[in-house]
Design an enzyme around this catalytic site. Structure first.
Site, PDB file in Angstrom:
ATOM      1  N   GLY A 242       0.818  -1.212   0.000  1.00  0.00           N
ATOM      2  CA  GLY A 242       0.000   0.000   0.000  1.00  0.00           C
ATOM      3  C   GLY A 242       0.851   1.261   0.000  1.00  0.00           C
ATOM      4  O   GLY A 242       0.466   2.290  -0.556  1.00  0.00           O
TER       5      GLY A 242
ATOM      6  N   GLU B 194      10.413  -4.736   0.346  1.00  0.00           N
ATOM      7  CA  GLU B 194       9.790  -5.471   1.466  1.00  0.00           C
ATOM      8  C   GLU B 194       9.814  -6.973   1.194  1.00  0.00           C
ATOM      9  O   GLU B 194      10.067  -7.770   2.097  1.00  0.00           O
ATOM     10  CB  GLU B 194       8.347  -5.009   1.656  1.00  0.00           C
ATOM     11  CG  GLU B 194       8.256  -3.606   2.252  1.00  0.00           C
ATOM     12  CD  GLU B 194       6.841  -3.083   2.344  1.00  0.00           C
ATOM     13  OE1 GLU B 194       6.597  -2.233   3.195  1.00  0.00           O
ATOM     14  OE2 GLU B 194       5.977  -3.505   1.562  1.00  0.00           O
TER      15      GLU B 194
HETATM   16  C1  5RP Z   1       4.165  -0.529   2.380  1.00  0.00           C
HETATM   17  C2  5RP Z   1       3.456  -1.659   3.023  1.00  0.00           C
HETATM   18  C3  5RP Z   1       2.890  -1.416   4.360  1.00  0.00           C
HETATM   19  O1  5RP Z   1       3.390  -2.351   5.246  1.00  0.00           O
HETATM   20  C4  5RP Z   1       1.401  -1.561   4.268  1.00  0.00           C
HETATM   21  O2  5RP Z   1       0.922  -0.685   3.252  1.00  0.00           O
HETATM   22  C5  5RP Z   1       0.720  -1.214   5.587  1.00  0.00           C
HETATM   23  O3  5RP Z   1       0.858   0.137   5.837  1.00  0.00           O
HETATM   24  P1  5RP Z   1       0.298   0.798   7.150  1.00  0.00           P
HETATM   25  O4  5RP Z   1       1.061   0.223   8.291  1.00  0.00           O
HETATM   26  O5  5RP Z   1       0.541   2.279   6.934  1.00  0.00           O
HETATM   27  O6  5RP Z   1      -1.177   0.483   7.222  1.00  0.00           O
HETATM   28  O7  5RP Z   1       3.328  -2.743   2.506  1.00  0.00           O
HETATM   29  O8  5RP Z   1       4.547  -0.854   1.077  1.00  0.00           O
END
Ligand code: 5RP
Length: 225
Positions: A99, A106
């Site tokens: 997201g 990652e």
């Molecule tokens: C970023 C990610 C984050 O871990 C994922 O989007 C969750 O984000 P948040 O902790 O802000 O809800 O995969 O690429």
């Protein structure tokens, strides 16, 4: 109404307790991982000896500001423990991530990690993955091609934008956010996405998380695989 920010912080603090001296730690990206990096920064200030591999430029900047010693991903053969967030997780600890657009690093860091610990607020647990669209990172010249291939596997994708412009990842790529409806066959979709030329990475993390620490109100619930 749940205080999701407090839940993120609680889950992060629980996860950071798993860190031991002299370990190499993977640092996740996003608003939940942020709390873990802050906590690690506090422990480093108090004398914890670790080195860390960040999963994004944003996390690297935050870690540097907290004087956490950093390593590049390519400098390590393995990572002892990674703490990262997620957009969704299911009962098998399969995830949708990306997201925040950091999915490529990652996933690489998760693959290098002996233990991938996911931290989450209570909104992230789902029965079936797929309400959150699957981020698919593609090299810019393959954008239309990848989009058509995603349609062939019954997905519909939209290019991610931010502030009215195409969102560009740390690696200079674009992201297609792909909707597959409810994902009952995550492994199958994952493999099909992997086979599309020009796709660098996608946000389905299958079998990579060993543990999810989810905060729900004042409690933390641990899911193990
Ligand atoms: C970023 C990610 C984050 O871990 C994922 O989007 C969750 O984000 P948040 O902790 O802000 O809800 O995969 O690429």
């Amino acid at each position: 109404m749940k205080d999701l920010k407090a839940e993120k912080s609680l889950a992060a603090k629980q996860a950071v307790k798993l860190i031991e001296n002299n370990q190499i730690i993977g640092l996740g990206t996003g608003s939940t991982a942020y709390f873990a990096v802050l906590e690690i920064g506090r422990l480093v200030e108090d004398g914890l000896k670790i080195k860390a591999v960040p999963t994004s430029n944003a996390t690297a900047e935050l870690a540097e500001s907290l004087h956490i010693p950093l390593l590049l991903m390519d400098e390590v053969d393995s990572i002892d423990l990674t703490i990262d967030g997620t957009d969704e997780f299911d009962a098998d600890l399969n995830l949708i991530k990306g997201g925040g657009g950091a999915l490529f690093r990652e996933k690489m860091v998760a693959r290098l990690s002996k233990r991938e610990i996911i931290i989450a607020d209570s909104s992230k647990k789902v029965e079936v993955l797929g309400a959150f669209k699957v981020p698919v990172e593609v090299v810019p010249i393959a954008l239309n091609y990848a989009n058509k291939q995603i349609r062939k596997i019954n997905g519909t994708a939209k290019i991610r934008e931010k502030d009215g412009k195409i969102f560009v990842t740390d690696a200079g790529n674009y992201i297609l956010d792909a909707d597959f409806g409810k994902i009952k066959n995550a492994e199958d979709i994952s493999e099909k996405l992997n086979r599309i030329e020009g796709v660098v990475c996608h946000g389905l993390f299958i079998g990579l998380a060993q543990m999810v620490i989810m905060a729900d109100g004042d409690e933390t619930i641990i899911f193990n695989r």
